[in-house]
Design an enzyme around this catalytic site. Structure first.
Site, PDB file in Angstrom:
ATOM      1  N   ARG A 110      36.009  44.216  38.908  1.00  0.00           N
ATOM      2  CA  ARG A 110      35.495  43.026  38.221  1.00  0.00           C
ATOM      3  C   ARG A 110      35.562  41.851  39.179  1.00  0.00           C
ATOM      4  NH1 ARG A 110      40.255  41.196  33.946  1.00  0.00           N
ATOM      5  NH2 ARG A 110      41.780  40.612  35.509  1.00  0.00           N
ATOM      6  N   CYS A 114      28.622  37.859  43.554  1.00  0.00           N
ATOM      7  CA  CYS A 114      28.527  36.703  44.447  1.00  0.00           C
ATOM      8  C   CYS A 114      28.234  35.466  43.618  1.00  0.00           C
ATOM      9  CB  CYS A 114      27.408  36.937  45.467  1.00  0.00           C
ATOM     10  SG  CYS A 114      26.923  35.431  46.339  1.00  0.00           S
ATOM     11  N   ASN A 148      36.052  35.291  32.805  1.00  0.00           N
ATOM     12  CA  ASN A 148      37.449  35.671  32.603  1.00  0.00           C
ATOM     13  C   ASN A 148      38.193  35.597  33.938  1.00  0.00           C
ATOM     14  OD1 ASN A 148      39.541  37.015  30.749  1.00  0.00           O
ATOM     15  ND2 ASN A 148      39.584  38.321  32.548  1.00  0.00           N
ATOM     16  N   GLU A 149      39.260  34.813  33.962  1.00  0.00           N
ATOM     17  CA  GLU A 149      40.125  34.717  35.146  1.00  0.00           C
ATOM     18  C   GLU A 149      39.315  34.616  36.439  1.00  0.00           C
ATOM     19  OE1 GLU A 149      44.222  36.957  33.718  1.00  0.00           O
ATOM     20  OE2 GLU A 149      42.755  38.089  34.873  1.00  0.00           O
ATOM     21  N   CYS A 156      28.980  36.510  51.887  1.00  0.00           N
ATOM     22  CA  CYS A 156      27.661  37.106  52.109  1.00  0.00           C
ATOM     23  C   CYS A 156      26.687  36.069  52.672  1.00  0.00           C
ATOM     24  CB  CYS A 156      27.113  37.696  50.812  1.00  0.00           C
ATOM     25  SG  CYS A 156      26.590  36.448  49.619  1.00  0.00           S
ATOM     26  N   GLU A 305      46.540  34.334  27.282  1.00  0.00           N
ATOM     27  CA  GLU A 305      47.088  35.685  27.407  1.00  0.00           C
ATOM     28  C   GLU A 305      48.570  35.631  27.765  1.00  0.00           C
ATOM     29  OE1 GLU A 305      45.129  38.337  30.105  1.00  0.00           O
ATOM     30  OE2 GLU A 305      43.118  37.711  29.496  1.00  0.00           O
ATOM     31  N   TRP A 313      50.670  45.343  36.038  1.00  0.00           N
ATOM     32  CA  TRP A 313      50.130  45.046  37.365  1.00  0.00           C
ATOM     33  C   TRP A 313      51.218  44.745  38.389  1.00  0.00           C
ATOM     34  CZ3 TRP A 313      45.450  46.281  38.691  1.00  0.00           C
ATOM     35  CH2 TRP A 313      44.428  46.320  37.735  1.00  0.00           C
ATOM     36  N   GLU A 353      44.635  49.548  32.819  1.00  0.00           N
ATOM     37  CA  GLU A 353      45.529  48.744  31.986  1.00  0.00           C
ATOM     38  C   GLU A 353      46.019  49.511  30.765  1.00  0.00           C
ATOM     39  OE1 GLU A 353      44.539  44.135  32.931  1.00  0.00           O
ATOM     40  OE2 GLU A 353      43.147  45.091  31.534  1.00  0.00           O
ATOM     41  N   LYS A 354      46.024  50.830  30.853  1.00  0.00           N
ATOM     42  CA  LYS A 354      46.438  51.629  29.702  1.00  0.00           C
ATOM     43  C   LYS A 354      47.925  51.499  29.391  1.00  0.00           C
ATOM     44  CE  LYS A 354      46.804  55.938  32.437  1.00  0.00           C
ATOM     45  NZ  LYS A 354      46.268  55.348  33.690  1.00  0.00           N
TER      46      LYS A 354
END
Length: 673
Positions: A110, A114, A148-149, A156, A305, A313, A353-354
């Protein structure tokens, strides 16, 4: 005074699209039992919403929104633009990022787009527009959550061309650019805009964190922050075409280095952030990050969150101990949050992330310790109601936090690889945290006059206007504390000639001739005027007095007896200059500065407890939390007032066990008259 919401949002990231439809009703039953009233949905659903370039499919999201609306949820509706659908990368490979090593990425992970890709921007804007048009009139959509985040970088060709345009606007001429970047060094002068290349591992980069030319690398940090911010404002403006009022946010990440959050906050209706301390993160560091997130807009914020228990993580993903999640949540609420939200509400069954904690674990039942704690907190927040919504946190002390300094200080080759920005800020913050002295985290362009005391550790880069603002502040009676490695460079990382601390030299009343770097195995000592000694290390600045008073001198090495800590009268105020890193000795200096500034703690008698105050409508709400391993007494000043969590009157001698919390409402004296 009210905040952005009608109630404390309690819930979090919910992904019913990952589960069969029959699971949804069971989720609603379990969440209802926990008093959950909010869900963040649609965070990573772009591939489902737009299965091909020409096709949109909102059927499932319609079902989700309808279900949550029937349940009277506050819906935080995300735009799904943080992760690209596979068809986009297949059809337009150039949308994928090129990393620091110069490798163009393929589909996957994720934050993979660019930020300067016209294709990405086209489809992201279109999706945000369609979502706003479809759901913007739904009264249950309480907040828009863009992307998100945000984070990461791209190197590039799109970014290289856009960077040159950004530089033209900033500098106007190549002469100005060459001077700013000191390109005569190593003969790097450029004579055409298209000779400028990106500062990655193929050009100016040295490893992953250093650079041969800080000027271009810092500018690229600024440019990339601006580029990603332009993605946010693009989606925000697309939403605003259909929804004129609902707050729009994106979730930030505390002291994350990559983006200039003070600049970002100006474009956000409300700040939100994700709080994931490690098993060994000091509570003071989590407090600092909460204060920083509140300080970005000097306003209440959203906790978007946190995990109900376990992260996944980190190197060691320890369980939160019984009561720890509750205490952490109230610490966040105390420091300005108007929401308590989790990632995630139901634990995913696969992918990376399980094993990340959730309200509903893999067992699929509410008969778990974590669920019982979530339910307890939800019941208490429901009882608390909207009492603290929109309440403000006042402070007499401002601590400067600046992303330009963050980048520049850590790009510097020397004097020590152990000199890191956030650690320096944290050491000074710790002093005030330990004494429950409220602070605001403030930018370099803050109104310093609001504070009795301003602390600016390692103010390495002094940008335009900062010298004058600090001089005015101290001249009019303020107390300023600054330190080694301050006043060294301008906004382009070029040294101020004439002696350190450059533009702060007159204000500090000292001239720094040299800076000694000490390895972790080395130390020196400082000796105060009263004979007290304290160990010092990391850096030792060799300074000469130019009007300042010497408070402490070095005790060892060839610079023995040279000033180490000074105090200078400037107008009606005072500047403290601390030339070396200390532990115990720092407390002695800051206690003197606090006395000069006449700064007071939130409450007296709070030794060992964390005490924070929010104010609203003539009332003070005191949050008192025990993070220690032993029971501690409630501050005497709160005796006779009601604990809002229990409904009982606080008594003198009441004890708080570890992770216990009191929220005590006290009417301000002015409102009682």
């Amino acid at each position: 005074m009210e905040g952005k919401f009608k109630r404390i949002l309690y819930g979090g990231d919910y992904n019913p699209n990952q589960w069969p439809r029959e699971i949804w009703d069971e989720d609603m039953r379990i969440f209802r039992d926990a008093r959950i009233n909010s869900a963040t949905v649609n965070v990573f659903s772009w591939a489902r919403l737009q299965p091909s370039e020409e096709t949109y499919d909102f059927e499932q999201l319609d079902d989700i929104v309808d279900m949550l609306s029937r349940e009277d949820y506050d819906i935080v509706l995300a735009t799904s633009t943080a992760s690209l659908p596979a068809w986009m990368v297949k059809n337009y490979p150039e949308v994928a990022r090129t990393d620091y090593e110069g490798r163009q990425h393929k589909f996957g992970q994720r934050h993979n787009a660019c930020p300067n890709s016209p294709i990405y921007r086209k489809y992201a804007e279109a999706l945000a527009s369609r979502l706003a048009e479809r759901y913007g009139s739904n009264p249950h959509v309480t907040c828009w959550h863009v992307n998100n985040e945000y984070g990461g970088e791209c190197y590039c060709e799109h970014c290289e061309k856009a960077f040159r345009v950004w530089l033209r606007k900033k500098y106007g001429t190549l002469e100005a650019l060459n001077a700013a970047w000191n390109m005569e060094f190593w003969g790097h002068t450029v004579y055409d805009w298209d000779e400028i290349v990106l500062p990655n591992a193929l050009s100016e980069g040295i490893g992953t964190g250093k650079t041969a030319f800080a000027g271009i690398s810092i500018d690229y940090r600024r440019f990339m922050s601006d580029s990603i911010l332009a993605n946010f404002t693009m989606e925000r403006d697309a939403i605003r075409r259909y929804d004129k009022e609902t707050p729009i946010t994106t979730n930030l990440m505390g002291t994350y280095k990559g983006l200039d959050y003070f600049k970002w906050a100006k474009e956000m209706d409300i700040v939100s952030w994700d709080n994931y301390p490690r098993y060994d993160t000091p509570w003071s560091y989590t407090a600092l990050r909460n204060d920083l997130m509140r300080g970005l807009k000097d306003a209440p914020f959203m906790l978007m969150e946190q995990t109900p228990s376990q992260q996944n993580w980190q190197q060691y993903n320890s369980l939160k101990r019984p009561g720890q999640m509750r205490a952490q949540s109230y610490q966040t609420l105390a420091r300005g949050a108007d929401t308590i939200q989790f990632f995630q509400l139901r634990r995913s069954k696969g992918a990376c992330e399980k094993f990340h904690g959730a309200v509903i674990a893999h067992a699929g039942t509410e008969d778990t310790r974590v669920f019982r704690e979530v339910k307890q907190l939800g019941t208490e927040l429901e009882k608390l109601g909207n009492a603290t919504l929109g309440a403000v946190n006042e402070a007499e002390v401002g601590i400067v936090f600046d992303w330009d300094n963050y980048w520049a200080l850590e790009y510097t080759s020397g004097p020590s690889e152990d000199l890191t920005y956030v650690d320096q800020i944290q050491q000074y913050y710790q002093f005030f945290y330990d004494r429950n002295i409220a602070v605001h985290m403030i930018p370099c362009d803050a109104d310093f006059g609001r504070y009795k005391m301003v602390v600016a550790p390692v103010l390495y880069m002094v940008k335009e206007g900062v010298k004058e603002a600090l001089e005015k502040y101290v001249e009019q009676g303020g107390v300023l504390v600054t330190t080694y490695m301050s006043g060294i460079v301008d906004q382009s990382d070029n040294v101020y000639l004439g002696g350190y601390p450059g533009p702060l030299r007159t204000l500090a009343g000292v001239w720094v001739e040299e800076i000694d770097a000490l390895s972790p195995k080395q130390s020196n000592e400082v000796i105060f005027q009263d004979g007290t000694k304290a160990s010092c290390g990391l850096l030792c600045e060799l300074m000469h007095l130019e009007g300042a008073e010497c408070l402490a001198r070095y005790g060892q090495d060839f610079y023995r007896d040279m000033p180490a800590v000074t105090k200078n009268r400037y107008g009606d105020g005072t500047t403290y200059y601390i030339g070396t890193r200390m532990e115990e000795g720092l407390e002695k200096i800051l206690e003197s500065a606090v006395s000069d500034a006449q700064v007071k703690p939130v409450l007296e008698g709070t030794d060992g407890l964390e005490a924070v105050c929010r104010k609203k409508d003539g009332c003070s709400f005191y949050f008192v939390i025990n993070f220690q391993d032993k029971a501690l007494p409630v501050p005497p000043a709160l005796a006779g007032h009601m604990d809002m969590l229990t409904g009982e009157t606080v008594k003198a001698g009441d004890m708080l066990a570890k992770y216990d919390v009191r929220i005590v409402r006290v009417e301000d004296s002015a409102s009682q008259e």
